[in-house]
Design a protein around this motif. Structure first.
Motif, mmCIF file in Angstrom:
data_model
loop_
_atom_site.group_PDB
_atom_site.id
_atom_site.type_symbol
_atom_site.label_atom_id
_atom_site.label_comp_id
_atom_site.label_asym_id
_atom_site.label_seq_id
_atom_site.Cartn_x
_atom_site.Cartn_y
_atom_site.Cartn_z
ATOM 1 N N ALA A 151 35.433 51.461 43.847
ATOM 2 C CA ALA A 151 35.022 50.093 43.515
ATOM 3 C C ALA A 151 34.951 49.237 44.774
ATOM 4 N N LEU A 152 35.896 49.425 45.688
ATOM 5 C CA LEU A 152 35.887 48.676 46.946
ATOM 6 C C LEU A 152 34.697 49.067 47.813
ATOM 7 N N ILE A 153 34.394 50.351 47.859
ATOM 8 C CA ILE A 153 33.240 50.813 48.639
ATOM 9 C C ILE A 153 31.944 50.283 48.047
ATOM 10 N N ASP A 154 31.830 50.340 46.728
ATOM 11 C CA ASP A 154 30.614 49.845 46.065
ATOM 12 C C ASP A 154 30.436 48.347 46.284
ATOM 13 N N ALA A 155 31.552 47.621 46.418
ATOM 14 C CA ALA A 155 31.493 46.169 46.641
ATOM 15 C C ALA A 155 31.254 45.829 48.108
ATOM 16 N N GLY A 156 31.187 46.844 48.968
ATOM 17 C CA GLY A 156 30.950 46.610 50.384
ATOM 18 C C GLY A 156 32.160 46.122 51.150
ATOM 19 N N GLU A 157 33.361 46.303 50.590
ATOM 20 C CA GLU A 157 34.564 45.788 51.237
ATOM 21 C C GLU A 157 35.244 46.806 52.147
ATOM 22 N N THR A 158 34.841 48.058 52.078
ATOM 23 C CA THR A 158 35.389 49.084 52.960
ATOM 24 C C THR A 158 34.462 50.286 52.921
ATOM 25 N N ASP A 159 34.797 51.293 53.709
ATOM 26 C CA ASP A 159 34.087 52.569 53.664
ATOM 27 C C ASP A 159 35.072 53.663 54.054
ATOM 28 N N GLU A 160 34.644 54.911 53.978
ATOM 29 C CA GLU A 160 35.580 56.011 54.228
ATOM 30 C C GLU A 160 36.144 56.009 55.652
ATOM 31 N N LEU A 243 40.208 45.853 31.947
ATOM 32 C CA LEU A 243 40.264 44.394 31.862
ATOM 33 C C LEU A 243 40.437 43.742 33.229
ATOM 34 N N ARG A 244 40.492 44.560 34.286
ATOM 35 C CA ARG A 244 40.812 44.058 35.611
ATOM 36 C C ARG A 244 39.679 44.321 36.598
ATOM 37 N N ASP A 245 39.600 43.456 37.608
ATOM 38 C CA ASP A 245 38.737 43.692 38.762
ATOM 39 C C ASP A 245 39.571 44.461 39.769
ATOM 40 N N LEU A 246 39.307 45.741 39.948
ATOM 41 C CA LEU A 246 40.139 46.577 40.791
ATOM 42 C C LEU A 246 39.995 46.259 42.274
ATOM 43 N N THR A 247 39.041 45.433 42.647
ATOM 44 C CA THR A 247 38.900 45.041 44.053
ATOM 45 C C THR A 247 39.730 43.801 44.388
ATOM 46 N N ASP A 248 40.445 43.268 43.415
ATOM 47 C CA ASP A 248 41.221 42.056 43.620
ATOM 48 C C ASP A 248 42.620 42.264 43.051
ATOM 49 N N SER A 249 43.561 41.392 43.427
ATOM 50 C CA SER A 249 44.920 41.456 42.895
ATOM 51 C C SER A 249 45.443 40.042 42.685
ATOM 52 N N PRO A 250 45.013 39.393 41.584
ATOM 53 C CA PRO A 250 45.481 38.024 41.309
ATOM 54 C C PRO A 250 46.997 37.912 41.220
ATOM 55 N N PHE A 275 48.180 53.961 48.784
ATOM 56 C CA PHE A 275 46.869 54.504 49.126
ATOM 57 C C PHE A 275 46.190 53.564 50.119
ATOM 58 N N SER A 276 45.426 54.121 51.046
ATOM 59 C CA SER A 276 44.795 53.308 52.085
ATOM 60 C C SER A 276 43.929 52.211 51.490
ATOM 61 N N SER A 277 43.270 52.499 50.384
ATOM 62 C CA SER A 277 42.394 51.510 49.749
ATOM 63 C C SER A 277 43.175 50.310 49.228
ATOM 64 N N GLN A 278 44.426 50.510 48.855
ATOM 65 C CA GLN A 278 45.224 49.401 48.340
ATOM 66 C C GLN A 278 45.594 48.423 49.453
ATOM 67 N N GLU A 279 45.683 48.900 50.684
ATOM 68 C CA GLU A 279 45.932 47.975 51.793
ATOM 69 C C GLU A 279 44.751 47.024 51.958
ATOM 70 N N VAL A 280 43.540 47.524 51.701
ATOM 71 C CA VAL A 280 42.350 46.666 51.796
ATOM 72 C C VAL A 280 42.468 45.493 50.821
ATOM 73 N N VAL A 281 42.875 45.775 49.592
ATOM 74 C CA VAL A 281 43.025 44.731 48.578
ATOM 75 C C VAL A 281 44.113 43.746 48.977
ATOM 76 N N LEU A 286 46.185 38.347 50.759
ATOM 77 C CA LEU A 286 47.194 37.683 51.587
ATOM 78 C C LEU A 286 46.594 37.035 52.827
ATOM 79 N N GLY A 287 45.281 37.159 52.977
ATOM 80 C CA GLY A 287 44.610 36.514 54.100
ATOM 81 C C GLY A 287 44.945 37.126 55.441
ATOM 82 N N LEU A 288 45.113 38.454 55.483
ATOM 83 C CA LEU A 288 45.467 39.140 56.724
ATOM 84 C C LEU A 288 44.226 39.766 57.337
#
Length: 354
Positions: A151-160, A243-250, A275-281, A286-288
Motif C-alpha cells: 500500500a505504501l509503494i502504491d501510494a508512492g511513499e516508498t519503494d523496495e 476499515l483502516r488506511d494502512l499508509t497512516d497511523s492516526p 518491519f521496514s515499511s512500518q518505519e516509513v509510516v 511523527l514528522g521525522l
C-alpha cells in the motif's frame, strides 16, 4: 503547570542478549538474571519494590497463566503487589506508571519476556485477528505487513530500495549494541511475502527486558540522571484492517500529541517498527525526516532484535539509557502491538538539563 500529579522516571534498564533459540532455558531462567541486574543498578531489593507488573503472552508460551511461573524469579513471598498485562511490556510500564501516579506506590519493577523459538510465531500472531472474518483465513504477520508495504509503494511513499536501506541502517546501528540478535551487514535475502524480503522482517528470537520506575526525589537518589516520563499515551486503531488506511497511523499521531512529542525538539527516537515499511509510516506521522539531526533507532530497533512482548519495552529502556548516559536530553519511545500498527504507545522521556 505540571502535566501529571507526580514526577516519574525510568531509573534503571536491563535486557538479555537476544538469541535465536534458548532451548536450554525456561522462562524463569531467562528472566532471573535480568531482574537481578536491574535491581542491582539501583541498589534496591525485591522486597523494597512497591509494585511489580509484567508483560507476556500465554499464546506464545502455549499454556494458560504462564506468567505466574516467572513470579518465582521475582520472589512473590512475602506477598507482593503484582499485576500482568497480556501485551508488550510497554503497556505493563504504563500500568505501573499509573499506579505511581495514584500514590499507591513510589517504585515499580516492570519486566517483559518472550520465547518465540519453540513454535511458529507467524501463525501464533494470527490469533490476534478478527475471529469471524479474518482469522479463519490464517493470514500471518508477514503477509499482513506485506499488504501494508505494498500500500505504501502504491501510494508512492516508498519503494523496495528505500525499504532495504532502512534494514541496512538499523543493523549497522546495532553494531554498537551487544544485546542485538543481528548486527552489521545482513543480506537482503529472498522475498518472504512480496514486496518484503528477509531483510525487511524482524528476526525470530527470545529475550527479556526490565526497567525500574521511581517517583520524585527517590528517583534522584537511585539514579544520577533519571529519564523523566514527561508524557505518555496509547491509542488503538479499528480492529478490521479493511476499515483502516494502512499508509497512516492516526493512533500514533494522537498518542504523540497527547504525550507532548511536538511541543519541543527531540534528539532520539526509538521506534518499534518490526518491519521496514512500518518505519516509513511512523516517521511520517511523527514528522521525522532524513538529515534532521534526530537519531532514529540508534540501538538497531526491532529489525535487529524483536523478542515478541518485550521489544516495545526495550524501546523505552533504550531511550532512557541514552538519557542516563548523557547522550540524549529529550527522547521519544514508541511501542506497537497487533497487526499493521494496530495499537500504539508513545512516551516522551527527558533528562535534567545541566
Amino acid at each position: 503547570m505540571a502535566r501529571y500529579a507526580r514526577e516519574v522516571a525510568v531509573v534503571a534498564f536491563a535486557q538479555s542478549d537476544h538469541l535465536r533459540r534458548t532451548d536450554e532455558l525456561s522462562e524463569v531462567e531467562m528472566v532471573m538474571p535480568v531482574l537481578h541486574q536491574v535491581l542491582a543498578a539501583t541498589g534496591l531489593k525485591a522486597g523494597e519494590i512497591g509494585f511489580t507488573c509484567s508483560g507476556s503472552s500465554d499464546y506464545l508460551a502455549g499454556r494458560a497463566f504462564s506468567f505466574t511461573m516467572t513470579l518465582d524469579g521475582v520472589g512473590a513471598w512475602p506477598p507482593i503487589s503484582e499485576s500482568h498485562v497480556e501485551m508488550d511490556g510497554a503497556w505493563a510500564l504504563y500500568e505501573a506508571w499509573v499506579k505511581i501516579q495514584t500514590g499507591e506506590a513510589d517504585t515499580a519493577l516492570v519486566y517483559a519476556y518472550g520465547k518465540s523459538s519453540p513454535g511458529s510465531v507467524r501463525d501464533v500472531l494470527t490469533r490476534q485477528l478478527d475471529p469471524y472474518y479474518l482469522a479463519p483465513l490464517w493470514p500471518d504477520s508477514v503477509a499482513l505487513a506485506a499488504l501494508q508495504a505494498q500500500a505504501l509503494i502504491d501510494a508512492g511513499e516508498t519503494d523496495e530500495p528505500a525499504l532495504a536501506a532502512i534494514g541496512a541502517r538499523s543493523r549497522a546501528a546495532a553494531e554498537a549494541n551487544p544485546h542485538a540478535q543481528l548486527r552489521g551487514a545482513v543480506p537482503q535475502g529472498d522475498y518472504q511475502v512480496r514486496p518484503l524480503r528477509t531483510g525487511d522482517c524482524p528476526p525470530i528470537g527470545d529475550g527479556v527486558a526490565a526497567v525500574i520506575l521511581a517517583a520524585g526525589d527517590l528517583a534522584r537518589q537511585l539514579c544520577e540522571r533519571p529519564a523523566w516520563i514527561t508524557g505518555i499515551d496509547h491509542r488503538i486503531e479499528a480492529h478490521g484492517l479493511g476499515l483502516r488506511d494502512l499508509t497512516d497511523s492516526p493512533s500514533t499521531r494522537i498518542a504523540a500529541e497527547h504525550a507532548g512529542v511536538f511541543e519541543a525538539p527531540v534528539d532520539t527516537v526509538e521506534l518499534h517498527a518490526p518491519f521496514s515499511s512500518q518505519e516509513v509510516v511512523l516517521r511520517k506521522v511523527l514528522g521525522l525526516g532524513d538529515g534532521d539531526g534526530v537519531a532514529v533507532n540508534p540501538s538497531g530497533g526491532a529489525l535487529a532484535a524483536n523478542p515478541v512482548m518485550a521489544a516495545g519495552l526495550i524501546r523505552i529502556g533504550e531511550a532512557a539509557a541514552r538519557i542516563h548516559r548523557g547522550e540524549s536530553d529529550r527522547a521519544v519511545a514508541h511501542a506497537t502491538s497487533g497487526p499493521c500498527l494496530q495499537q500504539n504507545l508513545v512516551a516522551v522521556l527527558e533528562g535534567d538539563r545541566a
